[in-house]
Each structure stands twice: as C-alpha cells, then as structure tokens.
Design a protein around this motif. Structure first.
Motif, PDB file in Angstrom:
ATOM      1  N   GLU A 292     -18.091  18.114  33.846  1.00 18.78           N
ATOM      2  CA  GLU A 292     -18.201  19.537  33.509  1.00 18.78           C
ATOM      3  C   GLU A 292     -16.981  20.323  33.976  1.00 18.78           C
ATOM      4  O   GLU A 292     -16.581  21.307  33.352  1.00 18.78           O
ATOM      5  CB  GLU A 292     -19.468  20.125  34.131  1.00 18.78           C
ATOM      6  CG  GLU A 292     -20.772  19.531  33.615  1.00 18.78           C
ATOM      7  CD  GLU A 292     -20.926  19.718  32.119  1.00 18.78           C
ATOM      8  OE1 GLU A 292     -20.542  20.793  31.604  1.00 18.78           O
ATOM      9  OE2 GLU A 292     -21.417  18.770  31.451  1.00 18.78           O
ATOM     10  N   GLY A 293     -16.359  19.871  35.067  1.00 15.64           N
ATOM     11  CA  GLY A 293     -15.232  20.618  35.604  1.00 15.64           C
ATOM     12  C   GLY A 293     -13.912  20.320  34.912  1.00 15.64           C
ATOM     13  O   GLY A 293     -12.893  20.960  35.187  1.00 15.64           O
ATOM     14  N   LEU A 294     -13.902  19.314  34.011  1.00 14.95           N
ATOM     15  CA  LEU A 294     -12.647  18.926  33.355  1.00 14.95           C
ATOM     16  C   LEU A 294     -12.747  19.043  31.836  1.00 14.95           C
ATOM     17  O   LEU A 294     -11.939  18.470  31.111  1.00 14.95           O
ATOM     18  CB  LEU A 294     -12.293  17.477  33.728  1.00 14.95           C
ATOM     19  CG  LEU A 294     -12.059  17.206  35.218  1.00 14.95           C
ATOM     20  CD1 LEU A 294     -11.844  15.717  35.461  1.00 14.95           C
ATOM     21  CD2 LEU A 294     -10.865  18.000  35.727  1.00 14.95           C
TER      22      LEU A 294
ATOM     23  N   PRO B  86      -5.967  19.824  35.283  1.00 12.52           N
ATOM     24  CA  PRO B  86      -5.126  19.855  36.479  1.00 12.52           C
ATOM     25  C   PRO B  86      -3.786  19.170  36.192  1.00 12.52           C
ATOM     26  O   PRO B  86      -3.723  18.225  35.397  1.00 12.52           O
ATOM     27  CB  PRO B  86      -5.949  19.085  37.511  1.00 12.52           C
ATOM     28  CG  PRO B  86      -7.360  19.233  37.050  1.00 12.52           C
ATOM     29  CD  PRO B  86      -7.310  19.266  35.555  1.00 12.52           C
ATOM     30  N   THR B  87      -2.743  19.606  36.840  1.00 12.64           N
ATOM     31  CA  THR B  87      -1.387  19.146  36.544  1.00 12.64           C
ATOM     32  C   THR B  87      -1.258  17.634  36.600  1.00 12.64           C
ATOM     33  O   THR B  87      -0.663  17.014  35.703  1.00 12.64           O
ATOM     34  CB  THR B  87      -0.388  19.784  37.536  1.00 12.64           C
ATOM     35  OG1 THR B  87      -0.491  21.199  37.447  1.00 12.64           O
ATOM     36  CG2 THR B  87       1.030  19.350  37.231  1.00 12.64           C
ATOM     37  N   GLU B  88      -1.827  17.005  37.649  1.00 12.37           N
ATOM     38  CA  GLU B  88      -1.650  15.556  37.791  1.00 12.37           C
ATOM     39  C   GLU B  88      -2.336  14.786  36.654  1.00 12.37           C
ATOM     40  O   GLU B  88      -1.827  13.765  36.186  1.00 12.37           O
ATOM     41  CB  GLU B  88      -2.180  15.075  39.144  1.00 12.37           C
ATOM     42  CG  GLU B  88      -3.659  15.335  39.416  1.00 12.37           C
ATOM     43  CD  GLU B  88      -3.905  16.701  40.035  1.00 12.37           C
ATOM     44  OE1 GLU B  88      -4.897  16.844  40.767  1.00 12.37           O
ATOM     45  OE2 GLU B  88      -3.106  17.638  39.784  1.00 12.37           O
ATOM     46  N   LEU B  89      -3.490  15.288  36.178  1.00 12.17           N
ATOM     47  CA  LEU B  89      -4.159  14.638  35.047  1.00 12.17           C
ATOM     48  C   LEU B  89      -3.407  14.902  33.745  1.00 12.17           C
ATOM     49  O   LEU B  89      -3.292  14.025  32.880  1.00 12.17           O
ATOM     50  CB  LEU B  89      -5.603  15.120  34.927  1.00 12.17           C
ATOM     51  CG  LEU B  89      -6.544  14.746  36.082  1.00 12.17           C
ATOM     52  CD1 LEU B  89      -7.964  15.229  35.779  1.00 12.17           C
ATOM     53  CD2 LEU B  89      -6.541  13.249  36.336  1.00 12.17           C
TER      54      LEU B  89
ATOM     55  N   ALA C  11      -0.427  12.538  33.627  1.00 10.67           N
ATOM     56  CA  ALA C  11      -0.835  11.156  33.354  1.00 10.67           C
ATOM     57  C   ALA C  11      -1.248  10.990  31.896  1.00 10.67           C
ATOM     58  O   ALA C  11      -0.950   9.976  31.246  1.00 10.67           O
ATOM     59  CB  ALA C  11      -1.985  10.756  34.282  1.00 10.67           C
ATOM     60  N   LEU C  12      -1.922  12.010  31.367  1.00  7.12           N
ATOM     61  CA  LEU C  12      -2.369  11.978  29.979  1.00  7.12           C
ATOM     62  C   LEU C  12      -1.180  11.962  29.017  1.00  7.12           C
ATOM     63  O   LEU C  12      -1.157  11.199  28.039  1.00  7.12           O
ATOM     64  CB  LEU C  12      -3.252  13.197  29.708  1.00  7.12           C
ATOM     65  CG  LEU C  12      -4.172  13.142  28.490  1.00  7.12           C
ATOM     66  CD1 LEU C  12      -5.221  12.069  28.673  1.00  7.12           C
ATOM     67  CD2 LEU C  12      -4.841  14.490  28.296  1.00  7.12           C
ATOM     68  N   MET C  13      -0.172  12.787  29.287  1.00  9.39           N
ATOM     69  CA  MET C  13       0.978  12.870  28.399  1.00  9.39           C
ATOM     70  C   MET C  13       1.811  11.583  28.447  1.00  9.39           C
ATOM     71  O   MET C  13       2.390  11.175  27.440  1.00  9.39           O
ATOM     72  CB  MET C  13       1.849  14.080  28.752  1.00  9.39           C
ATOM     73  CG  MET C  13       1.150  15.417  28.493  1.00  9.39           C
ATOM     74  SD  MET C  13       0.283  15.530  26.899  1.00  9.39           S
ATOM     75  CE  MET C  13       1.684  15.382  25.767  1.00  9.39           C
ATOM     76  N   VAL C  14       1.858  10.934  29.614  1.00 13.27           N
ATOM     77  CA  VAL C  14       2.539   9.629  29.696  1.00 13.27           C
ATOM     78  C   VAL C  14       1.843   8.627  28.775  1.00 13.27           C
ATOM     79  O   VAL C  14       2.487   7.855  28.048  1.00 13.27           O
ATOM     80  CB  VAL C  14       2.564   9.113  31.152  1.00 13.27           C
ATOM     81  CG1 VAL C  14       2.997   7.643  31.199  1.00 13.27           C
ATOM     82  CG2 VAL C  14       3.501   9.965  31.992  1.00 13.27           C
TER      83      VAL C  14
END
Length: 730
Positions: free
Chosen positions: A454-456, A462-465, A468-471
């Motif tokens: 629910e929080g995502l 969040p920046t770190e996610l 990682a997602l864009m990589v």
C-alpha cells in the motif's frame, strides 16, 4: 505370406508387400545390374508387430490429440518422438521374434549390414520420400539387426515422413513399412547420379565422395559435382569441393575420417568412372521408363547400385515450400557442431555489438533528418537479423532433437522426454532476467514504506527503488502488455511496478533443480563405449547449447527490436509535438515503413472460429511440463490482459512469447494453443517445475478467465470446471 524374402526370390510380389526400394533392386538384379545381396522383411511383419504389441491404438492416440491437419510441426515432432519411443521400448512378441530370427538366419554372418526402409509408397513415380525414412549402416548380428528393423519401422512415423504424407494428402493411419537388409559394400567412392537433372532437362548430374554414401546424403561431406550433356554424355562442368574428410565404418556405426593427402587433390571418380556411372543411370531410365535418381558405390572397380528411384521433382514441387524448409532443419552432428561455433563465436557477439552500438546513440540529440535515417538503418539491421534467425538460429534448435533421439536410442527410457531433465537448468537469459525481477521484488518487500504494497503503489517511488527499477528497464526494455510498441518510459514503469507489487505479496517462485539429473547423465554416458565417449559428451553439450539458444534467441532479437522501437518512439514524440517540414515527412515515412507490429499474436488470428456455447469438460494437447495444478484461468487474448494476472492463476494463451516470461513466476501452470515440447513456454515452465500443456485446440476460446481448470502435464489434458462437472455453459 513370408515374413522374410530373399531379394533373388522377389518376382511378382506386390509393392505393398516388399516396398518400392526392394522391388526396384530385385528388378535391377534380374536384369544383370550389380546390387548388394539382400533380404526383405515384408510389411506383414510390421503389421504383426504393431498389432500384437498394441501399438496401433497408441499411435492413433498420439496423432489424434488434435486434428492432424491442424498440428504444427513442433507438435508433429513431439508426437513422432513419442511414437519412436514406443517402438524402442516395446518388446518383440515371441512368435514374431522367432519367425524373423529363423528367416534371417541363413543371411546373417560376420559381415556388416545396411538396414534400410522400403516403404510401399517410397521411391514411386508419385512420391519419393527421399531421406525421410531411416537407413542404418554397419549393423552386425541378429539382435542389432532386429533392433534396427524396429527403428526403421519407427521412421515411418518420423516428423518429416508425417508432414510429407500430409502434404501428399495420404491417410497417415494406413501406412506400413517393409525393411531391406543388405550386405554392406564398402566402396572406395560413392555417390548419386541423376539421369536427368532436376533443374535442366537437357543435362544429367553425377555427384561423388570418398567412402560411404551416407556422408553425401546427410550433408556431412561435400561432393564433387559433374554436369553432363544427356545426349552425348560429355562433361559440361566439374565443380570440385574442399576434400578433407570421408565417412567410413567404425565399430557398430560410422564416423568421419580425415582424407589422406594423396586423395585430397584427386576426384573420387576418374573421367571414365563418371561416364560409367552416368551410363548406368541412363540404362536404368530405359529399364524403368522414367528418369532415375541412382545411389551407387564403386568397390574394386565395379559399380554397385544401392537403390534407384524416379526423379519426382521433375514435375512436382516437393523440394520447395514449407515441407522442404522443414526438412532443411534436420542437421547432422557435424553440421550442428560447425553451426554452434559460428553462432556462439561470431553471430551472437556481433548481435550484441549491434545492440550496444545502437544503445550508445543519443537519439534526442539527432536532427529530424538524422533520426529518420537512424530509424531506417535500425529497421534494416533488424531485418538482417531476422534472416539470420531463420537461417541459422532456428536450424540450430535441431541440436535438442538430435540429443533427444540419441538419448532415447541409448537409454530407452519409459518417458520419451526424460532427456529434457539433462537440459533443464541450463543458464537462460530469460531466467536471469526473472531472477533480477525477484531481486527487485525483494527490495520492494524489504523497504520501510512497504505496508503490504500500500505504501509503494503511487506514481512516485522512493529514490533507491526508482533507480533500481530504471536500471532494470534500461537492461531489458519495455513490457509487452504496455499499450503501444513505442510506449513511454512512465507507462513501462507503472506496469512493472504493478507486477512487482503482486510478486512481492507472495513467496518467490522456486526454480526446479532436477535432483536426478546427475544420475541420468551418468546412465546416458554409461551406454557408450570408451571410444564413443567424446561423441556422447559432445551431443549432450550440443543439446544444452541449442536448448539455451532456443530460449535466448528471441530475447536477443527483442533487444535488437527494442533499439528500433526506441528510435521509432522518439520520432513519434516529435510528430506528436507538432513537428513540421521536411524532417517531419522523413520521420513519417520511416515510421510508416516500420509499420504496426504486436508482441503477442491473438489466438483468433489463425483460428477464425467462435467460442463454443457448450464446453467439453476435458480438452487434450501435448504434455510439455510434468505436474498437475488447479487454479483459476487467466486467458490472454490481448497484450493488456497480462497486467491483470494474479498469483496462483493458470496462464492460458496462444503462445508464451519470450517477453511474457516476466509473469511466469506468478502462475501455477501454463496452457498454450500452439504446441511443442521445445517452444518457449514449455522450456520456462520446466525451469520452474510448472505443469504445462501445449497444442490445445482453441484454448483461448474454450476457456474463459475465471474458469476453474486442472492442468495435467503428464498426460497433456486440461480439465475445465470443478470435479463432477461434465459440461459448463458459457
């Protein structure tokens, strides 16, 4: 009727008893042509074997999983392999064994033999079946001869023979097979001769190699080639190959030897030998009343006729089209080994360099004209690699089939697809991509804002996610269910987040690690003598390599296409932003050239039928991944349907494309309309130990999303509805 007839006694026996090859050889022998001594095991022996062993019904079942005319070649190959295994594992009925042993007793001695097909429809004026039924060279002893007779019978049901009979419009269920057992004539040179060239009516053709003829027939050894004038016999052209090897007897089979230096610079036939071979073919043309394709060998200065058949290709197209293309996929071990070197050492690195080069072009900095040129260039690059895919990558998949046949011949397993256990867990790009996806899901699950997803769930991560997602997106490209092939990065990201949230809410899918693989590998290698160990290990390595490429090649092609799509997307954005002028026209032309393509082909695209009102409770396909699973169906009819797939559902689709394997870890099983043990979905299903049934007719029409279904990957059956239901109203 006799079960074994000496060649010298074949007089008036119908072709239906002894087959076309034996009948032609008997006639040649009667007219003074030198042919190897032989006996014919008649079609009656075949009928007794399949009848008494109960194979007739089992063969019929394998060819009735769906209408035969609708079976794709992958499905035909699967059925053919299962039928072949029936012949390998079915013991001889005692009375038939005794009768054949007695009939062969006077012919067998210490000399090596050739065991070859003599099908009633083979070598006729209407159909040749050339190369479709098996021949085995250098067979010795009663037990080996009987074993190879069964293998020749099984080749009546090979994929190539089945497809050829379907092309001719024959009833595959009425087929039978006689077998010719000949003394092996080990010639100094062998070859084929056409009394009339299939390509030029005024010419004849002679081809010759050193050693056994099998090397020429299976494409292992390139022959010397002569064109001759049919009227005068004069040589019009002699094309010389690079002569460096020949095929000869070895142990209980054959192998390729290095050609002595003295012969490497000398043709296998002298000018007089070419003339004599061509004259024999012309003599047989007069004898049989039609142009002949003669297989011959030269031993101790004498030409032996091994077989002769009418040249059916003079007036037909059986060497062109889909069937001929499919036959070209069957490759020898030597050919596949050479192809492997070319693919792994040259083609794949070149393809990856092309991807890297395109990825390094900053598209947003290009002028409109240069961007149009870049789109055109990338389109040509993709088209070039599509040709490579069909001419190199697809034929290489035969390495899997070759290993499967070698494994089954050696081990004779009860399960004809046991060999896939030794291929599963081979490093695959698709599985590596899914592991990265699992790692991303772990990051989501472990994040402080997780809150069971629910929080995502918003548009901002969040920046770190986000990083990682864009990589991941930069590495693997867009998802197939995002609307439009030139989708925006934001659309891809949102779709990927939806998938990751669903994955993170559930345990990660475990990969299947077959514990019995080491034991099976040891058993397989143990079937080979010390001198054959290199071949056994080589064919296993070849099987694993081609299995890996069978799954990876589409992903590699997808990476190429992703670079094309990124350029097309940049062009579309500029046009959407109101670009005008010559640059706009150039971009519009190139994008129009590119056209509209879809990743997932609709199930109705080649099955224009309406969904049935009443659904049968059970529908049958090809067993492709062992196991049984129950769950709700998720039917994929459009790319967007993938986004709704939930954990534990059964994926039902036309075919699992490589870019659909993102969702496989969520599924409990797979059902595909298109079939085959070695299509992409079946390979990935086995990697996860999921039950999989392929080749299910109208799967996406008979099954609806939400239906409760049971997938039996052992038998190839899909059951629709809860237990006890017989029919379900649509």
């Amino acid at each position: 009727m006799k079960l074994v007839v000496p060649l010298s006694e074949i007089r008036e026996e119908p072709v239906a008893w002894v087959g076309g090859k034996a009948s032609a050889l008997a006639r040649m022998k009667q007219h003074g042509v030198l042919v190897p001594d032989a006996v014919c095991v008649t079609t009656e022996a075949y009928r007794l074997f399949v009848g008494e062993a109960g194979l007739t019904e089992r063969i019929l079942m394998e060819l009735s999983r769906k209408p035969f005319a609708q079976m794709r070649w992958e499905e035909v190959w699967d059925a053919a392999l299962r039928i072949r295994n029936l012949f390998l594992t079915t013991p001889w009925p005692p009375l038939l064994y005794g009768a054949l042993a007695a009939g062969l007793d006077g012919f067998l001695d210490d000399r090596p033999l050739v065991v070859r097909s003599s099908c009633p429809r083979e070598d006729s004026a209407e159909s040749s079946f050339a190369g479709l039924h098996e021949s085995y060279v250098n067979v010795r002893g009663l037990e080996a001869t009987l074993e190879h007779i069964k293998l020749v019978w099984a080749s009546l049901w090979s994929d190539g023979a089945l497809l050829y009979r379907r092309e001719l419009g024959g009833d595959v269920h009425l087929s039978s097979m006689a077998v010719l057992v000949q003394h092996l004539v080990t010639g100094e040179a062998s070859g084929v001769v056409f009394s009339q060239s299939p390509h030029e009516a005024s010419e004849g053709v002679v081809e010759a190699v050193y050693g056994l003829n099998q090397g020429l027939v299976d494409g292992t050894i390139e022959p010397d080639h002569w064109r001759l004038d049919r009227e005068t016999g004069a040589v019009l052209e002699h094309r010389e190959p690079l002569r460096n090897s020949y095929l000869g007897p070895d142990g209980m089979g054959t192998r390729t030897f290095a050609l002595p230096e003295a012969k490497a610079h000398t043709p296998p036939l002298t000018p007089e030998g070419v003339t004599h071979v061509f004259e024999l073919a012309c003599h047989l043309e007069r004898l049989f009343g039609s142009a002949q394709d003669l297989e011959w060998t030269l031993a101790k200065g004498k030409i032996h006729a091994l077989q002769s058949r009418p040249i059916t290709t003079l007036d037909s197209s059986d060497t062109t089209g889909r069937n001929a293309w499919y036959q070209s996929l069957h490759r020898s071990y030597e050919n596949l080994t050479e192809l492997r070197g070319r693919i792994e050492n040259h083609l794949l690195p070149e393809m990856m360099r092309a991807v890297e080069t395109m990825a390094g072009v900053p598209l947003h900095t290009l002028s409109d004209s240069d961007l149009a040129g870049e789109i055109g260039k990338r389109l040509e690059i993709n088209e070039r690699w599509v040709l490579v895919y069909w001419s190199e990558f697809i034929p290489y998949a035969h390495g899997i089939r070759l290993f499967g046949q070698v494994y089954n011949d050696a081990v004779k397993p009860e399960d004809p697809f046991e060999f896939t256990t030794l291929l599963t867990h081979t490093p695959l790009v698709g599985m590596e991509r899914n592991r990265h996806l699992d790692e991303l899901a772990d990051l989501f699950r472990a994040h402080g804002d997780w809150q069971d997803g629910e929080g995502l769930g918003g548009r901002t991560l969040p920046t770190e996610l986000e990083e990682a997602l864009m990589v991941f997106i930069d590495t693997y490209g867009a998802l197939p269910w995002v609307e439009g092939r030139g989708s925006r990065p934001q659309q891809t990201k949102e779709a990927l987040v939806t998938l990751l949230l669903e994955m993170a809410r559930h345990p990660a899918a475990a990969e299947s690690i077959p514990e019995e693989a080491p034991r099976l590998e040891e058993r397989f290698l143990g079937c080979f003598a010390d001198e054959d160990q290199a071949y056994a290990q080589g064919v296993l390595s070849l099987g694993r390599s081609s299995y890996r490429l069978r799954d990876d090649d589409n992903i590699y092609m997808g990476q190429l296409e992703a670079q094309l799509l990124s350029a097309v997307d940049e062009g579309r954005k500029r046009l959407d932003d109101g670009l005008k002028g010559p640059g706009a026209e150039q971009l519009r032309n190139e994008i129009e050239r590119f056209g509209i393509r879809t990743t997932i082909k609709s199930a109705s695209s080649d099955t224009a039928v309406e969904a049935p009102v009443v659904k049968a409770r059970q529908i049958m396909g090809q067993p492709a991944g062992q196991g049984v699973a129950q769950g709700k169906a998720r039917v994929i009819r459009t790319p967007e349907d993938l986004a709704a797939l939930k954990y534990g559902e059964i994926l039902v689709c036309d075919v699992v494309e490589p870019n659909m394997t993102y969702v496989v870890p969520l599924t409990a099983g797979i059902v595909e309309r298109r079939g085959g043990m070695l299509i992409h979905g079946a390979i990935i299903a086995r990697e996860y130990g999921l039950p999989c049934v392929t080749g299910v007719p109208d799967a996406t029409l008979r099954i609806e999303t939400g239906d409760r279904i049971t997938v039996d990957g052992y038998l190839g059956i899909v059951t629709i509805g809860e237990a006890g239901d017989v029919f379900k109203q649509a």
